[in-house]
Enzyme design. Structure first.
Site, PDB file in Angstrom:
ATOM      1  N   CYS A 144       0.821  -1.207   0.000  1.00 23.22           N
ATOM      2  CA  CYS A 144       0.000   0.000   0.000  1.00 23.22           C
ATOM      3  C   CYS A 144       0.855   1.257   0.000  1.00 23.22           C
ATOM      4  CB  CYS A 144      -0.910   0.029   1.210  1.00 23.22           C
ATOM      5  SG  CYS A 144      -2.391  -0.930   0.957  1.00 23.22           S
TER       6      CYS A 144
ATOM      7  N   ASP B 290       2.860   2.289   2.642  1.00 22.99           N
ATOM      8  CA  ASP B 290       3.145   2.861   3.967  1.00 22.99           C
ATOM      9  C   ASP B 290       3.492   1.759   4.962  1.00 22.99           C
ATOM     10  OD1 ASP B 290       2.157   5.708   3.736  1.00 22.99           O
ATOM     11  OD2 ASP B 290       0.316   4.657   3.228  1.00 22.99           O
TER      12      ASP B 290
ATOM     13  N   CYS C  36      -2.640   8.194   7.013  1.00 24.72           N
ATOM     14  CA  CYS C  36      -1.282   8.237   7.563  1.00 24.72           C
ATOM     15  C   CYS C  36      -1.327   8.460   9.074  1.00 24.72           C
ATOM     16  CB  CYS C  36      -0.468   9.366   6.920  1.00 24.72           C
ATOM     17  SG  CYS C  36      -0.182   9.132   5.169  1.00 24.72           S
TER      18      CYS C  36
END
Lengths: 395, 142
Positions: free
Chosen positions: B34, B36, B103
């Site tokens: 993905c 991250d 995030c």
């Protein structure tokens, strides 16, 4: 600042700007008006159309101005679809690395009952003409394959594909937005029925492009409203933009050979320099590649952070990275050439133009490794790779 | 500008970046597919986070979110660190673009994962509900 994102857009050339200025100032006539001011504008429009036609080996009547490459792609696909529908042909052949202007229009046509075959590309991002031949069916209305890829710069064998289409009596459109002004394009030699181009990719203004439509074909109408563009696109013509586009294309065509030779050298030097970075790989073809295009993946890092840090250091690049586009998916082009997701996230596209210098290239070669190294040092993925907990994808 | 000045500050000068030998708790969340991954290392003494380090593979806002989260929990008792929310991280960063909110979610999850690891390693009982399952990635299903 080093601008190395010329596949996104280019600086307006001085020649184009100067050609445009009179039409932004004193010559503001509407080409549909009968008076002198209008007729001056009509003449300028005709000349611009003629110049563009000459540059790509077309007839003046085969050039339809649009708002840019995306509109040209939309119009081309719709033209073939409407023709196909009339003949009961509702199948289109394309490939997985097309620009979204093509891919999204195909999605729309699917909803309208079309069946779309998206061909795979090889590891370099190229379509095999024999795959096109095998995909063509009696009900195929159109084959649309780009001339050169916007992300990885791979130049497709469009001439061979056009020949396959001709043999089978199928219309062929090519999105040549990244190619026109950069590699020789002659619609006659190429053998396409339709071709899209956009001014701002060759130092012309934004907001203007064109669709070449071979004589005998009538483009579908996206914008109703008047007799402009031979009745195929309503709306008062953007004279400054078309004039600027023509001036830019004349200039790019005149300098094509010289620019291409110089940029190819700079590109190869850049690829050579960046390939020194451990666990890096070039995306796209090494030879059959647009002169100014460099696209690389660096394992263990993510593209957006790389771009931001390069920007801080005065280098404007791009990435197929998800994060820049607002979606979490990495570039469809990098996935199509077989890069796994985690590697596709760490891509960097640098695209040079004639305004770049050899010094720019050396600065980039010095800066990118520093940034990659910094990001790798704070990356848990890189730590795992180094400790052998994860296997390198790029050797 | 895509990001606030705070985000750019934490991205370009991340606090507490690095790894830790013999950490008392380590949490890793996200996946490379993905784009991250965050890893947080904790040094814990008397239920207080004495030191914290992070390493992140991800975009600018992922790096900034981890940096900010570590700063917000450093020197804090575990009970307080467990109260850290992604919303607080976003606020401390003067906002994140809508598609980057995930995030901050990862940052919260990484902190919690590291604390949970500490509890697990030391046989400390805890309330499971404080540690929600890592959210599913809607893009790759991992």
């Amino acid at each position: 600042m080093i601008y190395a994102d010329n596949a996104a857009t280019t600086a307006l050339s001085k020649t184009a700007l100067e050609a445009m200025l009179p039409f932004l100032r004193e010559n503001y006539g509407n080409p549909s008006s009968l008076h002198t001011a209008g007729q001056e504008a009509a003449t300028a429009l005709f000349n611009a159309r003629k110049d563009i036609a000459d540059c790509i080996g077309a007839d003046v009547k085969e050039i339809y101005f649009t708002s840019g490459g995306s509109e040209a792609d939309n119009q081309a696909l719709l033209t073939a679809a409407e023709l196909g529908e009339r003949k009961g042909k509702k199948h289109i052949v394309s490939d997985k690395v097309e620009h979204h202007a093509v891919l999204h229009t195909l999605k729309k046509l699917e909803k309208r009952g079309f069946e779309v075959t998206l061909l795979d590309v090889d590891g370099e991002g190229s379509v095999n003409p024999e795959d096109v031949r095998a995909a063509i069916r009696p009900d195929t209305a159109l084959v649309t394959i780009m001339t050169a890829n916007n992300e990885i710069g791979t130049i497709m064998p469009v001439k061979e594909i056009a020949a396959v289409c001709k043999e089978n009596g199928v219309l062929f459109h090519t999105d040549a937005v990244q190619a026109v002004g950069h590699i020789p394009i002659n619609v006659g030699e190429l053998g396409c029925d339709m071709l899209s181009l956009a001014a701002h990719k060759f130092h012309g203004p934004k907001g203007v492009g064109a669709l070449y439509v071979r004589k005998g074909l009538t483009p579908s109408i996206l914008i109703e409203g008047g007799a402009q563009e031979r009745g195929r696109r309503g709306g008062t013509e953007n004279i400054p933009a078309t004039v600027g586009m023509a001036a830019a294309l004349r200039e790019a065509t005149a300098r094509l050979e010289e620019n291409s030779e110089r940029l190819t050298k700079m590109r190869d030097r850049l690829i050579e320099g960046l390939s020194e970075i451990p666990h890096s790989i070039l995306n796209g073809a090494a030879e059959k590649r647009l002169p100014g295009n460099v696209n690389m993946c660096f394992e263990g890092i993510e593209g957006e952070s790389l771009l931001l840090l390069l920007d801080i250091k005065g280098i404007c690049g791009s990435s197929g990275s998800a994060c820049t586009s607002g979606s979490l998916d990495p570039s469809h082009v990098l996935l199509a050439i077989g890069r796994p997701h985690e590697v596709a996230h760490g891509s960097l596209r640098l695209t040079l133009s004639e305004y770049n210098t050899e010094e720019d290239v050396e600065t980039i070669i010095k800066t990118v490794p520093e940034v990659v190294d910094y990001l790798r040092r704070i990356s848990p993925v890189w730590q795992d790779l180094q400790e052998g907990k994860r296997k390198y994808v790029i050797q | 500008m895509l990001y606030s000045e705070k985000v750019m500050d934490h991205f370009t000068n991340p606090r507490n970046v690095g790894t830790m030998e013999n950490a008392d708790g380590v949490g890793e969340v996200g996946n490379a597919k993905c784009g991250d991954i965050m890893k947080i290392f904790l040094k814990i003494n008397d239920d207080v986070i004495e030191d914290v380090k992070f390493s992140t593979f991800g975009c600018g806002s992922a790096i900034a979110s981890s940096s900010m989260a570590t700063e917000m929990i450093k020197g804090k008792p575990l009970s307080q660190a467990l109260e850290l929310t992604n919303k607080a991280v976003v606020e401390a960063l003067d906002g994140l673009p809508p598609h980057k909110i995930h995030c901050s979610v990862l940052a919260e999850e990484a902190v919690k994962a590291a604390i949970k690891d500490y509890y697990d390693k030391n046989g400390i009982a805890y309330d499971e509900s404080l540690f929600p399952q890592e959210h599913d990635c809607e893009h790759c299903g991992e």
